[in-house]
Design an enzyme around this catalytic site. Structure first.
Site, PDB file in Angstrom:
ATOM      1  N   TRP A  31       0.853  -1.186   0.000  1.00 45.99           N
ATOM      2  CA  TRP A  31       0.000   0.000   0.000  1.00 45.99           C
ATOM      3  C   TRP A  31       0.891   1.239   0.000  1.00 45.99           C
ATOM      4  O   TRP A  31       1.882   1.273   0.726  1.00 45.99           O
ATOM      5  CB  TRP A  31      -0.905  -0.019   1.232  1.00 45.99           C
ATOM      6  CG  TRP A  31      -2.007   0.985   1.158  1.00 45.99           C
ATOM      7  CD1 TRP A  31      -2.049   2.187   1.786  1.00 45.99           C
ATOM      8  CD2 TRP A  31      -3.222   0.870   0.422  1.00 45.99           C
ATOM      9  NE1 TRP A  31      -3.209   2.838   1.490  1.00 45.99           N
ATOM     10  CE2 TRP A  31      -3.960   2.040   0.639  1.00 45.99           C
ATOM     11  CE3 TRP A  31      -3.760  -0.115  -0.416  1.00 45.99           C
ATOM     12  CZ2 TRP A  31      -5.207   2.274   0.082  1.00 45.99           C
ATOM     13  CZ3 TRP A  31      -4.992   0.109  -0.978  1.00 45.99           C
ATOM     14  CH2 TRP A  31      -5.703   1.285  -0.728  1.00 45.99           C
ATOM     15  N   SER A  65      -0.140  -2.011   5.618  1.00 49.10           N
ATOM     16  CA  SER A  65       0.633  -1.821   6.850  1.00 49.10           C
ATOM     17  C   SER A  65       0.136  -2.704   7.987  1.00 49.10           C
ATOM     18  O   SER A  65       0.938  -3.186   8.787  1.00 49.10           O
ATOM     19  CB  SER A  65       0.607  -0.342   7.264  1.00 49.10           C
ATOM     20  OG  SER A  65       1.381   0.418   6.364  1.00 49.10           O
ATOM     21  N   PHE A  66      -1.165  -2.936   8.079  1.00 44.27           N
ATOM     22  CA  PHE A  66      -1.676  -3.769   9.171  1.00 44.27           C
ATOM     23  C   PHE A  66      -1.117  -5.189   9.079  1.00 44.27           C
ATOM     24  O   PHE A  66      -0.873  -5.837  10.099  1.00 44.27           O
ATOM     25  CB  PHE A  66      -3.209  -3.784   9.161  1.00 44.27           C
ATOM     26  CG  PHE A  66      -3.796  -4.111  10.492  1.00 44.27           C
ATOM     27  CD1 PHE A  66      -3.885  -3.154  11.489  1.00 44.27           C
ATOM     28  CD2 PHE A  66      -4.252  -5.390  10.766  1.00 44.27           C
ATOM     29  CE1 PHE A  66      -4.413  -3.453  12.733  1.00 44.27           C
ATOM     30  CE2 PHE A  66      -4.781  -5.702  12.004  1.00 44.27           C
ATOM     31  CZ  PHE A  66      -4.860  -4.735  12.992  1.00 44.27           C
ATOM     32  N   GLU A  67      -0.863  -5.656   7.873  1.00 42.11           N
ATOM     33  CA  GLU A  67      -0.340  -7.013   7.659  1.00 42.11           C
ATOM     34  C   GLU A  67       1.150  -7.134   7.959  1.00 42.11           C
ATOM     35  O   GLU A  67       1.701  -8.244   7.968  1.00 42.11           O
ATOM     36  CB  GLU A  67      -0.638  -7.464   6.227  1.00 42.11           C
ATOM     37  CG  GLU A  67      -2.117  -7.700   5.947  1.00 42.11           C
ATOM     38  CD  GLU A  67      -2.918  -6.414   5.719  1.00 42.11           C
ATOM     39  OE1 GLU A  67      -4.148  -6.461   5.876  1.00 42.11           O
ATOM     40  OE2 GLU A  67      -2.313  -5.370   5.381  1.00 42.11           O
ATOM     41  N   ILE A  91      -1.245   7.294   5.432  1.00 39.37           N
ATOM     42  CA  ILE A  91      -1.455   8.735   5.288  1.00 39.37           C
ATOM     43  C   ILE A  91      -2.857   9.082   5.777  1.00 39.37           C
ATOM     44  O   ILE A  91      -3.837   8.401   5.434  1.00 39.37           O
ATOM     45  CB  ILE A  91      -1.237   9.174   3.827  1.00 39.37           C
ATOM     46  CG1 ILE A  91       0.209   8.863   3.428  1.00 39.37           C
ATOM     47  CG2 ILE A  91      -1.558  10.658   3.643  1.00 39.37           C
ATOM     48  CD1 ILE A  91       0.532   9.070   1.977  1.00 39.37           C
ATOM     49  N   GLU A  94      -9.878  10.969   5.689  1.00 40.36           N
ATOM     50  CA  GLU A  94     -11.030  11.657   6.267  1.00 40.36           C
ATOM     51  C   GLU A  94     -11.709  10.858   7.369  1.00 40.36           C
ATOM     52  O   GLU A  94     -12.620  11.360   8.018  1.00 40.36           O
ATOM     53  CB  GLU A  94     -12.028  11.983   5.164  1.00 40.36           C
ATOM     54  CG  GLU A  94     -11.467  12.944   4.130  1.00 40.36           C
ATOM     55  CD  GLU A  94     -12.427  13.196   2.989  1.00 40.36           C
ATOM     56  OE1 GLU A  94     -13.565  12.693   3.038  1.00 40.36           O
ATOM     57  OE2 GLU A  94     -12.036  13.910   2.057  1.00 40.36           O
ATOM     58  N   THR A  95     -11.298   9.611   7.578  1.00 40.33           N
ATOM     59  CA  THR A  95     -11.950   8.775   8.593  1.00 40.33           C
ATOM     60  C   THR A  95     -10.951   8.390   9.687  1.00 40.33           C
ATOM     61  O   THR A  95      -9.756   8.641   9.586  1.00 40.33           O
ATOM     62  CB  THR A  95     -12.509   7.482   7.959  1.00 40.33           C
ATOM     63  OG1 THR A  95     -11.394   6.664   7.546  1.00 40.33           O
ATOM     64  CG2 THR A  95     -13.394   7.790   6.762  1.00 40.33           C
ATOM     65  N   HIS A  97      -9.942   5.528  10.289  1.00 38.54           N
ATOM     66  CA  HIS A  97      -9.192   4.350   9.866  1.00 38.54           C
ATOM     67  C   HIS A  97      -7.692   4.547  10.103  1.00 38.54           C
ATOM     68  O   HIS A  97      -7.002   3.639  10.574  1.00 38.54           O
ATOM     69  CB  HIS A  97      -9.470   4.070   8.385  1.00 38.54           C
ATOM     70  CG  HIS A  97      -8.781   2.868   7.845  1.00 38.54           C
ATOM     71  ND1 HIS A  97      -9.176   1.589   8.158  1.00 38.54           N
ATOM     72  CD2 HIS A  97      -7.717   2.749   7.010  1.00 38.54           C
ATOM     73  CE1 HIS A  97      -8.384   0.721   7.545  1.00 38.54           C
ATOM     74  NE2 HIS A  97      -7.490   1.404   6.841  1.00 38.54           N
ATOM     75  N   PHE A 122      10.790  -0.433  13.431  1.00 42.74           N
ATOM     76  CA  PHE A 122       9.574   0.222  12.948  1.00 42.74           C
ATOM     77  C   PHE A 122       9.928   1.285  11.916  1.00 42.74           C
ATOM     78  O   PHE A 122      10.526   2.308  12.239  1.00 42.74           O
ATOM     79  CB  PHE A 122       8.871   0.862  14.148  1.00 42.74           C
ATOM     80  CG  PHE A 122       7.507   1.413  13.881  1.00 42.74           C
ATOM     81  CD1 PHE A 122       6.396   0.583  13.922  1.00 42.74           C
ATOM     82  CD2 PHE A 122       7.327   2.765  13.627  1.00 42.74           C
ATOM     83  CE1 PHE A 122       5.131   1.087  13.703  1.00 42.74           C
ATOM     84  CE2 PHE A 122       6.056   3.276  13.409  1.00 42.74           C
ATOM     85  CZ  PHE A 122       4.957   2.439  13.443  1.00 42.74           C
TER      86      PHE A 122
END
Length: 190
Positions: A31, A65-67, A91, A94-95, A97, A122
């Site tokens: 991503w 990134s979560f993975e 990045i 608007e939410t 998330h 990290f």
């Protein structure tokens, strides 16, 4: 801004431990790949600059990134590496998330560092706008990937030295149940 007056790509090779015999894993998020590829290039080039063999750099891609957490966990379990770098870019949108992903990844990588004996570095950019990520992945502020590779080299060395200098069998057990471990200085060099 923490990086406003700092180039993330600057380091002094003479102060670093020898890295030619270390083996590194790099887990890269697909991503925001323009950013993550730039970060990977920074890390890869820094490893080569410090004499890490190309065959000792293992790269795995994950969707986002979560993975990175699961990818790093599996790399730690299967690849016999001295350190792992996780590379991602989240990045602000608007939410909320953004907040959930950043918090989850941060805590997941922290957990791997607590639960395993191999350092996980990290290298996840969490910026407000794309330009900030561009600036930190080979742009005006240098490359956070380079900085992550240098951190990985240093942490792999600390891990190596700690395993060589501490003999847990001869340490005293305190009344609290904790081990009393002699503090020995870590020395950089051959």
């Amino acid at each position: 801004m923490a990086t406003a007056n700092k180039n993330l790509s600057n380091y002094d090779k003479s102060t670093l431990p020898k890295a030619k015999d270390f083996r590194f894993g790099v887990v890269v998020s697909e991503w925001n790949d323009t950013i993550t590829e730039g970060l990977y290039k920074g890390a890869y080039d820094a490893f080569l600059d410090n004499e890490v063999q190309d065959s000792n750099i293992i790269r795995w891609n994950v969707p986002g990134s979560f993975e990175l957490i699961y990818g790093a966990k599996k790399m730690l379990q299967t690849q016999n590496v001295d350190a792992v770098i996780v590379i991602g870019c989240v990045i602000q949108g608007e939410t909320k998330h953004f907040d959930f992903v950043c918090e989850g990844v941060t805590q997941g990588i922290k957990d791997l560092n607590v639960q395993t004996d191999v350092p996980v570095i990290f290298c996840v950019l969490t910026d407000n706008i794309m330009q900030q990520s561009i600036d930190r992945s080979g742009g005006i502020h240098g490359n956070k990937g380079t900085e992550a590779a240098i951190a990985a080299i240093k942490m792999a060395f600390i891990r190596q030295q700690a395993s060589l200098t501490h003999n847990y069998d001869t340490q005293k057990v305190l009344s609290s149940g904790q081990l009393q471990i002699e503090d020995l200085p870590l020395k950089i060099g051959e």
